[in-house]
Design an enzyme around this catalytic site. Sequence first.
Site, PDB file in Angstrom:
ATOM      1  N   TYR A 126       0.920  -1.347   0.066  1.00 49.89           N
ATOM      2  CA  TYR A 126      -0.103  -0.009  -0.034  1.00 49.89           C
ATOM      3  C   TYR A 126       0.725   1.275  -0.065  1.00 49.89           C
ATOM      4  CZ  TYR A 126      -3.702  -3.109   1.237  1.00 49.89           C
ATOM      5  OH  TYR A 126      -4.671  -4.172   1.223  1.00 49.89           O
TER       6      TYR A 126
ATOM      7  N   LYS B 259       4.048 -15.223   2.034  1.00 48.40           N
ATOM      8  CA  LYS B 259       3.998 -15.987   0.686  1.00 48.40           C
ATOM      9  C   LYS B 259       5.262 -16.173   0.208  1.00 48.40           C
ATOM     10  CE  LYS B 259       1.521 -17.683  -2.791  1.00 48.40           C
ATOM     11  NZ  LYS B 259       0.492 -18.859  -2.539  1.00 48.40           N
TER      12      LYS B 259
ATOM     13  N   ASP C 266      -2.263 -18.273   1.761  1.00 49.98           N
ATOM     14  CA  ASP C 266      -3.648 -18.984   1.435  1.00 49.98           C
ATOM     15  C   ASP C 266      -3.984 -20.215   2.191  1.00 49.98           C
ATOM     16  OD1 ASP C 266      -1.050 -20.037   0.531  1.00 49.98           O
ATOM     17  OD2 ASP C 266      -1.538 -20.882  -1.306  1.00 49.98           O
TER      18      ASP C 266
ATOM     19  N   ASP D  49      -4.807  -6.984   5.867  1.00 42.22           N
ATOM     20  CA  ASP D  49      -6.033  -6.149   5.582  1.00 42.22           C
ATOM     21  C   ASP D  49      -6.994  -7.305   5.368  1.00 42.22           C
ATOM     22  OD1 ASP D  49      -8.064  -4.146   4.987  1.00 42.22           O
ATOM     23  OD2 ASP D  49      -6.908  -3.839   3.029  1.00 42.22           O
TER      24      ASP D  49
ATOM     25  N   ASP E  92     -10.323  -9.080   8.060  1.00 44.29           N
ATOM     26  CA  ASP E  92     -11.572  -9.001   7.923  1.00 44.29           C
ATOM     27  C   ASP E  92     -12.266 -10.565   7.749  1.00 44.29           C
ATOM     28  OD1 ASP E  92     -11.481  -6.250   7.539  1.00 44.29           O
ATOM     29  OD2 ASP E  92     -12.699  -6.053   5.708  1.00 44.29           O
TER      30      ASP E  92
END
Length: 333
Positions: free
Chosen positions: A118, A164, A196, A220, A224
Amino acid sequence: MAVVLLPGDGIGPEVAEAARSALAVLAPDLELEEHPFGAAAIRAQGTPLSDATLEACRRAEAVLKGPIGDPEFDAADVRPEQGLLRLRAELGVYANLRPAAAEGVDLLIVRELVGGLYFGARGTRPDGTVFDTCEYHPREVERIARRAFQLARARRGRLTSVDKANVLETSRMWRRVVRETARDYADVELDDMLVDNAAMQLASAPGRFDVIVTDNMFGDILSDLAAAVTGGLGLAPSASLSDSGPGLYEPVHGSAPDIAGRGVANPTAMLRSTALMLEHALGLRQEARRLEEAVDAALARAPTPDLGGSATTQEFTAAVVSALTAGEPARTL
Ligand code: NAD
């Protein structure tokens, strides 16, 4: 001790009032200094974050913030969200803590908040290709890792670092730095997990996690998901911390313009953010625990319409205050 309260917009002032009531019982000597922020501040002061408000936040023990945002300013040059991004940057709050709890689940996601995808270089190449880049310096990884190890040490002593590393260079460095940092926290059990797999485990077996540390984008998304499997965004609190200055405590949800002013907002996320503030900023761990338990009692006794109940914000707040004061001599609030 002074805390800056930024009620914000939409349902913000309604849920902020609930926090005020709970703090009046739990920390009656705490000074609450209120300032306009977001759309309310644009209307009152022409800017979402005035110099005076920012200065007050910098001086405070902690900043307790309601949601901001107003459709009126969606297309405006000066928008409420600009104030929030600036406040986070000015306070240097790099560690975003998002706890999620439900029956059999008690986990904490520690998300890196001011780096990664970001904040990396971005742009458009001459051929029209658009790119964002994920960048981390090992120092940024080490500081968030240390924060996560310390938090895990104070909980059940288990930390899962999510990356990852089978694909990304930043993830390989992330994994190496987290493992090096682990040498200073031999009492914490560390495991690495690919993102994942982490998503699948969070959806199917969230009870297996204690603390998860991960980068900005993975955090992020995973936080959620964790909120969704533990009751929804409306219940989810957050704390954003720096190394030395005041932290920022706020619900994950927005200003809910569709229900603002109707007195039916669920103040749970704001109250749980208040509990995080009591614990992390003010060192009032026992009071934080009492507030969490009182909110759980109110959720069972007086649920708000978003949870299928019919309690108003005020009735829910009264149930929280009554749970807090149970056994104490009656007092006027
Ligand atoms: P939202 O979270 O405000 O609302 C989504 C849905 O959830 C709505 O139906 C709303 O009524 C409901 N809801 C949210 N919180 C609730 C609560 N406490 N009690 C009962 N119901 C609740 O998301 P949105 O509609 O996408 O965004 C509205 C505004 O909030 C936008 O301006 C957005 O930019 C802003 N926003 C601010 C923050 C923040 O301040 N950190 C975070 C997210 C969104």
